[in-house]
Design an enzyme around this catalytic site. Sequence first.
Site, mmCIF file in Angstrom:
data_model
loop_
_atom_site.group_PDB
_atom_site.id
_atom_site.type_symbol
_atom_site.label_atom_id
_atom_site.label_comp_id
_atom_site.label_asym_id
_atom_site.label_seq_id
_atom_site.Cartn_x
_atom_site.Cartn_y
_atom_site.Cartn_z
ATOM 1 N N TRP A 26 -18.224 14.928 13.709
ATOM 2 C CA TRP A 26 -17.232 14.812 12.648
ATOM 3 C C TRP A 26 -17.593 15.688 11.449
ATOM 4 O O TRP A 26 -18.717 15.639 10.942
ATOM 5 C CB TRP A 26 -17.107 13.357 12.175
ATOM 6 N N GLU B 204 -5.852 -3.725 0.629
ATOM 7 C CA GLU B 204 -6.108 -4.690 1.703
ATOM 8 C C GLU B 204 -7.364 -5.523 1.470
ATOM 9 O O GLU B 204 -7.613 -6.490 2.189
ATOM 10 C CB GLU B 204 -6.245 -3.959 3.047
ATOM 11 N N LYS C 19 -12.586 16.662 13.821
ATOM 12 C CA LYS C 19 -13.409 16.345 14.980
ATOM 13 C C LYS C 19 -13.705 17.607 15.759
ATOM 14 O O LYS C 19 -12.847 18.130 16.468
ATOM 15 C CB LYS C 19 -12.717 15.289 15.837
ATOM 16 N N THR D 117 0.862 -1.180 0.000
ATOM 17 C CA THR D 117 0.000 0.000 0.000
ATOM 18 C C THR D 117 0.897 1.229 0.000
ATOM 19 O O THR D 117 1.923 1.258 0.670
ATOM 20 C CB THR D 117 -0.852 0.064 1.272
#
Lengths: 535, 535
Positions: free
Chosen positions: A431, A318, A426, A175
């Site tokens: 959020w 993944e 945040k 990755t």
Amino acid sequence: MSALGAMQDWPLRVMRLVDHAEREHSSREVVTAWADGSITRTNWGEIAGQARRMAKALERLGIRRGDRVATLAMNHAHHLTSWYGAIGMGGILHTINPRLFADQLTYIANHAEDRILLYDKAFAPLVESMKPSWPTIEHYVCMDDGEFAAWLAGEDDDYRWVDGDEREPCALCYTSGTTGHPKGVLYEHRSTMLHTLMEVTPDVFGLTARSVVLPIVPMFHANAWGVPWAAPMTGCKLVLSADYRPQQMCELFRDEGVTHSAGVPTIWMGMIDYIERTGTSLSELKSVTIGGSAAPRAMVEWFRARGINVGHAWGMTETSPIGTCGAPPAGWEDFTDGEQLDYITRQGRIPFGVELRIVDDKDRELPRDGVATGRLQVRGPWVVKRYFKAEEDATDADGWFDTGDVAALHPDGTMQITDRSKDVIKSGGEWISSIELENAAVGCPGVAEAAAIGIVHPKWDERPLLLVVRSEGSNVTPAQIQDHLAGHVAKWWLPDAIEFVDELPHTATGKLSKKTLREQFAGYRFPDAVAMVGR
Amino acid sequence: MSALGAMQDWPLRVMRLVDHAEREHSSREVVTAWADGSITRTNWGEIAGQARRMAKALERLGIRRGDRVATLAMNHAHHLTSWYGAIGMGGILHTINPRLFADQLTYIANHAEDRILLYDKAFAPLVESMKPSWPTIEHYVCMDDGEFAAWLAGEDDDYRWVDGDEREPCALCYTSGTTGHPKGVLYEHRSTMLHTLMEVTPDVFGLTARSVVLPIVPMFHANAWGVPWAAPMTGCKLVLSADYRPQQMCELFRDEGVTHSAGVPTIWMGMIDYIERTGTSLSELKSVTIGGSAAPRAMVEWFRARGINVGHAWGMTETSPIGTCGAPPAGWEDFTDGEQLDYITRQGRIPFGVELRIVDDKDRELPRDGVATGRLQVRGPWVVKRYFKAEEDATDADGWFDTGDVAALHPDGTMQITDRSKDVIKSGGEWISSIELENAAVGCPGVAEAAAIGIVHPKWDERPLLLVVRSEGSNVTPAQIQDHLAGHVAKWWLPDAIEFVDELPHTATGKLSKKTLREQFAGYRFPDAVAMVGR
């Protein structure tokens, strides 16, 4: 297996794909459009034969079962052959992304302990410059047409694939993470095969023996989203291109009768622009899968207006990489056009084999109400459990892998990515999606690019700072941008400050590097932060 | 699994199907048309909840992991619930064919050691008569609506499916073989799941979340060809019918908007006849899979004329059952109508996961030239290795299972069944297909039914005897039939004798019982056999 009776033992090994294609679809073509504009044709029967020759050639060089065989190449038939040749002799295929920075290239080849590298001639200068940094690589083979053919010409195709357990590794892909060293995902034969079975189903890629598929995604990028595995499973025609320029791509779509394609929005954008300017078409194209980042609504509308089905996919290295894909659900005909668009522009729904959930900061599962957003977690047979050479599992006690994305799950089954969890801002326990802020900002005339990051705030924990690159010649003001934003996001999402910059930092794969931005603006304070504390 | 890294552990367990359907397609309907004409509706969410209740109810009765849970039932939602309930608590689902003869029913329930039987009220008299022969069955539960609901009402749905290895058995189905005792095929979780993944692909059944599928094949017949597994994997709407009468079926197709169906030619014949007489239609039907026996060319043409895709499948209880399915190949558009028909009327092509070959009497592999015929052998993850409680494997040293069919493999990838290996007539070292002789014979006016068997012959080993049932009022002569046959088969295939009979024996599943015929005609001698020896 029960002692009382049994079905057959038939490990899910990747080489069965090319065996099947050779037996049942031998003459079905594999077409390559090379970087120099030339087109060459081979077929599944020949790919299988060449892969056997390569397996022997690799063994002759001393490559052994479990060794990492690296490639540094664009999409073409020799690269495809090397996949099956390397895996066929028991090697682990390691597809290296040539766009990585030198220190990343150094790290991953050494971490993987690659023993041989097969590379494109175009990357020869890069390879030469890297050689001193790659002590484990003993052999370099250029996949230039003549050299490659000469290498394999020394072998015959009398070879039996190395057999083994289906949980053995077959491929390795790192990755290009934005923090720390790249991490290697070690795909297994089983995970790859189950992913492929899922991928060809009608509600994912929907490939048949009559399909002509052209992946507009590099083979070093999560295995070109699995297309080079799916093609031989179905016997479809595979078209590989090392050249993503719009004109060349459009001609390839037309000449080869491409019916299915998959790629990131940026590439599609270029092709759409080219088509609009030239009046050409995508010919036989019936189905497009879009992933990598969110597809703009206008892009989805453009395809739909031409009778081309669009499926929005989400996934990551993944997840092999398909996690979701946006095939129409039951009752689709009763959706209004707007509802269909809403559905498609979200990130797809969950195919069999994938489990998704969203959780809050305390790992409590959140409802699928289309409102709650939380950290997206995934489970399934083609999802990573432990990174290559990692000391511990990447999953929690219940087997969930945290994707690093923030998402909502809608009651209709679709998933919607709202942010990366490390980018989300945040503010007062709630959020704010940096991505939504950025998308809203670039819709403002005069804004070329925008990035939103969270800045430490004494009262709200974090508040958004918006960094804006103005379009050439634009004099757009912070107030104008705020006015525009106010029409698109909640009031409490409005950035506390807007700063203009000349350019924004990007990663090797072209994404905004929020990490670099956060470093650059680590000491930033909002002009009125002190005043606000007193409110 | 490599020590260096890993993908997730995620055993292929059948209960994941209903879990997926419950999570992602909870409100998607499961419709039952009961024998009394009533229609009831449930959905995947409710099926999952009911299955959990049944798992608890079974445990309460003392049923334990690995016990056989038998059903004697037509297609309906309660039967579906019992599949997932039985497997969910770790039981092995044993679907009994109620059409078997009493001695077969006795044999299989005892051989399976069934501990509980769930049965339809319509079979209550059969069950009562069989009870004394079924000493292992401790519990009988009638799936009559009220009784079934009352049984499950005592449980809540707080239940976690029994987990385990994917090679554990989940279901048991006995073949209604024509020789010896029935043999049990013990399906495993893994074999079932891989079969299901293959089945939903576009070139096999091609099911999507938008599909409405109605299997016209009983759930006790090779798991209704796997449809009750495939439906929850895709989230399609499942329509089950306990009533195969043409009018009821046609109404169901129309009212429920059935898009996909699968069944044997006999049932389709009745529906086509009904539609032709009444002028009704199959409404939304898009795709039909035909299997069990060869589809007449006229039937295929009938569907095609209505824009309905036809795929001819082949398989058997031992292959879960899909072995082949006849989706169009690459280049289909370039086929003439006649070529397309030829292709479809053969028995389909080989999907990924199946390996087929034909061999001669000495087990030598024969070419795929469309001419050579030989014993058809199969390998794959959903093919039987060892029958239930068998002492040895049903496969040869290389893992091939001999299907008992005789077939040709064509260069275009299709397979064509020509006979059963024990029915083929071996004349002078060559094989005469009894089926082709019979098909040619029933094309002769005045012939209602025909059976060809091999009779021992002093010179040719065997020669064909054709047994004919005349149509009512027909006076067709042997000479007329021979004349007709001469226009359809090779001269050396012409039967040495034709005998008229009042009726032909059939098996419990309606197939011609060649075994009985061979017994009846064991002492038969051709009228001119003695003379021929001297030729």
